[in-house]
Design an enzyme around this catalytic site. Sequence first.
Site, PDB file in Angstrom:
ATOM      1  N   GLU A 134      67.610  57.329  43.826  1.00  0.00           N
ATOM      2  CA  GLU A 134      66.356  56.778  43.290  1.00  0.00           C
ATOM      3  C   GLU A 134      66.520  55.347  42.762  1.00  0.00           C
ATOM      4  O   GLU A 134      65.849  54.940  41.822  1.00  0.00           O
ATOM      5  CB  GLU A 134      65.813  57.687  42.175  1.00  0.00           C
ATOM      6  CG  GLU A 134      65.657  59.149  42.577  1.00  0.00           C
ATOM      7  CD  GLU A 134      64.616  59.365  43.662  1.00  0.00           C
ATOM      8  OE1 GLU A 134      63.866  58.415  43.965  1.00  0.00           O
ATOM      9  OE2 GLU A 134      64.558  60.486  44.205  1.00  0.00           O
ATOM     10  N   LEU A 135      67.432  54.591  43.377  1.00  0.00           N
ATOM     11  CA  LEU A 135      67.726  53.212  42.982  1.00  0.00           C
ATOM     12  C   LEU A 135      68.131  53.089  41.509  1.00  0.00           C
ATOM     13  O   LEU A 135      67.891  52.068  40.870  1.00  0.00           O
ATOM     14  CB  LEU A 135      66.530  52.278  43.259  1.00  0.00           C
ATOM     15  CG  LEU A 135      66.164  52.050  44.728  1.00  0.00           C
ATOM     16  CD1 LEU A 135      65.094  50.964  44.835  1.00  0.00           C
ATOM     17  CD2 LEU A 135      67.361  51.686  45.582  1.00  0.00           C
TER      18      LEU A 135
END
Length: 440
Positions: A146-147
Amino acid sequence: MKTVCLYFQVHQPWRLKKYRFFNMGKDHNYLDDLTNRSIMLKVARQCYLPMNALLLKLIRENEGRFRCTFSITGIAIEQFRAYAPEVLDSFKELAATGCVEFLGETYSHSLASLASKSDFHEQVKLHSDLIQKEFGVKPTAFRNTELIYSDEIGAAVAEMGFKTMLAEGAKHILGWKSPNYTYVNAIDQKLRLLLRNYKLSDDITFRFSNRTWDQWPLTSDKYVNWLSSSETPGEVINLFLDYETFGEHQSAATGIFDFVEAFPKAALATGALEFATVSETAKKHQPVAVLHCPHVMSWADEERDVTAWLGNELQNEAFSKLYAQKEKVETLNNPDFNHVWSFLQTSDHFYYMATKWLSDGDVHSYFNPYDSAYEAFINYMNVLSDFIIELDKAMEARGEEPAKEAPKKKAATKKATTTKATATKKATTTKRKTTKKTEA
């Protein structure tokens, strides 16, 4: 000339079946096999197979000038193998073109980077080994689950040998700076950073089929004009998207595949835009500044932080209890235990426990197979409790003392009851809409 860096995230979690207190000690098969199979086959039919075929066609038609990047979780590859091997074959066909890059990440799409450096390293190594085995390449660029990113996480990624990492172009981190340039990590400046242009990415991911949007309908010509315009300054435009956007979240009826098919030709025709993979983009453009990110950020929700997964007591209780088992799992080194340990780490389980409101709450609800955060928590904790009991039995069989914190059945129930009262005071979760999908 601006570089368009097109990156796709491919992930499907192993979904847990409804697992009740009375299953504990009797049933150690935790997965909902029927749901996992049906969802994978549906997403393969609607997204993976047609989109992979389209990308292969675009690469060939544009003689390699169209290029893109993927990160595929180990959990997703496991499901390709089990239910849709033709999908894995289609990704291998893309890899053979030499125009597609595959990134490193955590094997289980986990939150290991928030647990410990050793857990993080282990997950990343497992994934890199898998990518090399399946596609014949060792990843040199990295995207975290999710970065999720911070200065320290970036430094840990550089320590593992990666040259480039993806992150969110969050306003509270960038300030006046633009995401349309290359940056470097604040601790290890050998690590280059590419930042997601969330506005232009979300125009496709979220707004493409929104008829109330003042820019609807979004055509390829209109979108290319935005990218090439002087109103979008910079050297690189990073479009980071969930792959399931194509055909799944945005159905074929919206025209999303027609948009993708026309996009490369329209972009290349301008003479002002080119396509490159993540590593190619990072090599081509010199960094303009150091990116300081002392606190953890992600690409989720308005806050762009990690509260989507660790923002309430339910999530933190489940997270801490799970990672408290790490030493036992390592000691036993049993393939069955390792498999369960792997899929229980997937971040989706914690996402389902979120208690968010307004637009963020709607997004969480859309991706949630449970009726409430509390239901998600109880189901997960029942599975985890049984897993802990089995771990302790195996430890005793080895003649080793089980961990004192390992919960017994009654203790687990008492804890769940206490947490329920706390959760009820903090948030009232809404019932799932009947039209809601169960895709992660």
